[in-house]
Scaffold this motif. Sequence first.
Motif, mmCIF file in Angstrom:
data_model
loop_
_atom_site.group_PDB
_atom_site.id
_atom_site.type_symbol
_atom_site.label_atom_id
_atom_site.label_comp_id
_atom_site.label_asym_id
_atom_site.label_seq_id
_atom_site.Cartn_x
_atom_site.Cartn_y
_atom_site.Cartn_z
ATOM 1 N N GLN A 112 1.725 4.373 -0.929
ATOM 2 C CA GLN A 112 1.490 3.265 -0.002
ATOM 3 C C GLN A 112 2.631 2.265 -0.064
ATOM 4 O OE1 GLN A 112 -3.126 2.940 -1.140
ATOM 5 N NE2 GLN A 112 -2.552 1.670 0.625
ATOM 6 N N SER A 113 2.912 1.665 1.093
ATOM 7 C CA SER A 113 3.936 0.626 1.150
ATOM 8 C C SER A 113 3.561 -0.397 2.217
ATOM 9 C CB SER A 113 5.301 1.235 1.467
ATOM 10 O OG SER A 113 5.304 1.830 2.739
ATOM 11 N N PRO A 114 3.978 -1.652 2.033
ATOM 12 C CA PRO A 114 4.591 -2.156 0.813
ATOM 13 C C PRO A 114 3.542 -2.290 -0.300
ATOM 14 C CG PRO A 114 4.128 -3.965 2.299
ATOM 15 C CD PRO A 114 3.752 -2.705 3.034
ATOM 16 N N LEU A 115 3.988 -2.570 -1.516
ATOM 17 C CA LEU A 115 3.049 -2.773 -2.615
ATOM 18 C C LEU A 115 2.308 -4.081 -2.436
ATOM 19 C CD1 LEU A 115 5.070 -1.547 -5.726
ATOM 20 C CD2 LEU A 115 3.290 -0.342 -4.433
ATOM 21 N N SER A 116 3.025 -5.096 -1.906
ATOM 22 C CA SER A 116 2.369 -6.360 -1.623
ATOM 23 C C SER A 116 3.003 -6.986 -0.400
ATOM 24 C CB SER A 116 2.445 -7.303 -2.823
ATOM 25 O OG SER A 116 3.785 -7.667 -3.070
ATOM 26 N N LEU A 117 2.214 -7.831 0.238
ATOM 27 C CA LEU A 117 2.654 -8.439 1.489
ATOM 28 C C LEU A 117 1.990 -9.804 1.614
ATOM 29 C CD1 LEU A 117 4.200 -7.921 4.161
ATOM 30 C CD2 LEU A 117 2.124 -6.828 5.031
ATOM 31 N N VAL A 118 2.791 -10.809 1.930
ATOM 32 C CA VAL A 118 2.274 -12.158 2.132
ATOM 33 C C VAL A 118 2.665 -12.605 3.532
ATOM 34 C CG1 VAL A 118 2.269 -14.538 1.317
ATOM 35 C CG2 VAL A 118 2.535 -12.672 -0.323
ATOM 36 N N VAL A 119 1.676 -12.967 4.342
ATOM 37 C CA VAL A 119 1.937 -13.390 5.717
ATOM 38 C C VAL A 119 1.105 -14.629 6.017
ATOM 39 C CG1 VAL A 119 2.453 -11.041 6.469
ATOM 40 C CG2 VAL A 119 0.139 -11.951 6.748
ATOM 41 N N HIS A 120 1.415 -15.263 7.131
ATOM 42 C CA HIS A 120 0.658 -16.427 7.569
ATOM 43 C C HIS A 120 -0.500 -16.000 8.465
ATOM 44 C CE1 HIS A 120 3.241 -19.572 5.920
ATOM 45 N NE2 HIS A 120 4.267 -18.794 6.243
ATOM 46 N N GLU A 121 -1.530 -16.783 8.426
ATOM 47 C CA GLU A 121 -2.689 -16.533 9.276
ATOM 48 C C GLU A 121 -2.232 -16.409 10.734
ATOM 49 O OE1 GLU A 121 -5.637 -19.585 8.831
ATOM 50 O OE2 GLU A 121 -7.262 -18.144 9.032
ATOM 51 N N GLY A 122 -2.756 -15.405 11.420
ATOM 52 C CA GLY A 122 -2.391 -15.185 12.811
ATOM 53 C C GLY A 122 -1.345 -14.110 13.005
ATOM 54 N N ASP A 123 -0.624 -13.788 11.933
ATOM 55 C CA ASP A 123 0.387 -12.730 12.024
ATOM 56 C C ASP A 123 -0.288 -11.370 12.161
ATOM 57 O OD1 ASP A 123 2.878 -14.096 9.694
ATOM 58 O OD2 ASP A 123 2.323 -14.629 11.755
ATOM 59 N N THR A 124 0.513 -10.395 12.605
ATOM 60 C CA THR A 124 0.076 -8.998 12.641
ATOM 61 C C THR A 124 0.766 -8.242 11.509
ATOM 62 O OG1 THR A 124 -0.318 -8.980 15.020
ATOM 63 C CG2 THR A 124 0.149 -6.867 13.983
ATOM 64 N N VAL A 125 0.013 -7.399 10.823
ATOM 65 C CA VAL A 125 0.583 -6.624 9.721
ATOM 66 C C VAL A 125 0.368 -5.134 9.937
ATOM 67 C CG1 VAL A 125 0.304 -8.473 8.033
ATOM 68 C CG2 VAL A 125 -1.499 -6.755 8.300
ATOM 69 N N THR A 126 1.297 -4.350 9.386
ATOM 70 C CA THR A 126 1.177 -2.889 9.410
ATOM 71 C C THR A 126 1.356 -2.375 8.001
ATOM 72 O OG1 THR A 126 2.080 -2.754 11.652
ATOM 73 C CG2 THR A 126 2.136 -0.752 10.313
ATOM 74 N N ASN A 166 -12.167 19.110 -1.340
ATOM 75 C CA ASN A 166 -13.006 19.395 -2.497
ATOM 76 C C ASN A 166 -13.845 18.183 -2.870
ATOM 77 O OD1 ASN A 166 -11.041 17.710 -3.440
ATOM 78 N ND2 ASN A 166 -10.186 19.123 -4.941
ATOM 79 N N GLU A 167 -13.922 17.239 -1.926
ATOM 80 C CA GLU A 167 -14.733 16.027 -2.044
ATOM 81 C C GLU A 167 -14.184 15.024 -3.045
ATOM 82 O OE1 GLU A 167 -16.328 17.927 0.851
ATOM 83 O OE2 GLU A 167 -16.711 15.819 0.417
ATOM 84 N N LYS A 168 -13.088 15.355 -3.753
ATOM 85 C CA LYS A 168 -12.443 14.339 -4.577
ATOM 86 C C LYS A 168 -11.426 13.624 -3.709
ATOM 87 C CE LYS A 168 -10.792 17.070 -7.690
ATOM 88 N NZ LYS A 168 -10.154 17.634 -8.907
ATOM 89 N N LEU A 169 -11.308 12.341 -3.895
ATOM 90 C CA LEU A 169 -10.295 11.565 -3.179
ATOM 91 C C LEU A 169 -9.137 11.262 -4.117
ATOM 92 C CD1 LEU A 169 -12.417 8.995 -1.132
ATOM 93 C CD2 LEU A 169 -11.588 11.250 -0.451
ATOM 94 N N THR A 170 -7.922 11.417 -3.604
ATOM 95 C CA THR A 170 -6.730 11.013 -4.344
ATOM 96 C C THR A 170 -6.236 9.720 -3.720
ATOM 97 O OG1 THR A 170 -6.136 13.302 -4.811
ATOM 98 C CG2 THR A 170 -4.399 11.642 -5.031
ATOM 99 N N PHE A 171 -6.223 8.652 -4.505
ATOM 100 C CA PHE A 171 -5.903 7.318 -4.002
ATOM 101 C C PHE A 171 -4.444 6.954 -4.238
ATOM 102 C CE2 PHE A 171 -9.858 5.216 -2.752
ATOM 103 C CZ PHE A 171 -10.804 6.076 -3.264
ATOM 104 N N GLY A 172 -3.903 6.154 -3.324
ATOM 105 C CA GLY A 172 -2.641 5.474 -3.560
ATOM 106 C C GLY A 172 -2.887 4.238 -4.411
ATOM 107 N N THR A 173 -1.816 3.563 -4.786
ATOM 108 C CA THR A 173 -1.947 2.377 -5.637
ATOM 109 C C THR A 173 -2.350 1.144 -4.846
ATOM 110 O OG1 THR A 173 0.411 1.978 -5.457
ATOM 111 C CG2 THR A 173 -0.341 3.165 -7.410
ATOM 112 N N GLY A 174 -2.331 1.247 -3.529
ATOM 113 C CA GLY A 174 -2.803 0.142 -2.705
ATOM 114 C C GLY A 174 -1.711 -0.816 -2.288
ATOM 115 N N THR A 175 -2.016 -1.577 -1.244
ATOM 116 C CA THR A 175 -1.172 -2.682 -0.784
ATOM 117 C C THR A 175 -1.975 -3.960 -0.948
ATOM 118 O OG1 THR A 175 0.091 -1.397 0.830
ATOM 119 C CG2 THR A 175 -0.058 -3.777 1.198
#
Lengths: 112, 110
Positions: free
Chosen positions: B6-20, B95-104
């Motif tokens: 997953q990317s980015p690892l972290s993201l800081v934006v202002h209220e009202g912004d659009t993020v992807t 196989n019903e197991k989920l492999t997770f990313g580290t998250g954003t």
Amino acid sequence: GAGVSQSPSNKVTEKGKDVELRCDPISGHTALYWYRQSLGQGLEFLIYFQGNSAPDKSGLPSDRFSAERTGGSVSTLTIQRTQQEDSAVYLCASSLERHGYTFGSGTRLTVV
Amino acid sequence: EDKVVQSPLSLVVHEGDTVTLNCSYEVTNFRSLLWYKQEKKAPTFLFMLTSSGIEKKSGRLSSILDKKELSSILNITATQTGDSAIYLCAENLGNEKLTFGTGTRLTIIP
């Protein structure tokens, strides 16, 4: 119940002690999963129960970890001789086959 | 072992912004890709995507999978402080197991 229930919500234990974490899944859900989330990390698969089939234990990190699921419902994850690296949030989830998971609120384990 | 990145690892934006937010996966026995929102401890389900490529929408959130690029995006428009959370992507290999990313980790500043 309406959701997946885990207890305790927080557990502090001394290194070397055994701990038991409990998960009560959604009634009727045939599948139950345990995951572990260390600080700043993603979810790490531990073990998976499906109906009466033998559990998939492939994610258990060592033989100090074990889990059982009694009567196809409640599950207990046991960690023996806890180590500091076992500190994490332990998440349980249940699902009907081929549907999305519902997670519990987790148990935050701290080994001191 | 399949990996979910997953990317980015972290993201800081202002209220009202659009993020992807981005998620890439490896395919061996791919069945579906899932997005979760984690505010405190329990991840809550957002979307499940398959290789059909159909976009999923829920309010200000939307997500789509690009099977050629082996990736998925999660869009959040007009962000609000309540959107602050860790967003997790996971791959279901059937196989019903989920492999997770580290998250954003998304932080919305008022």
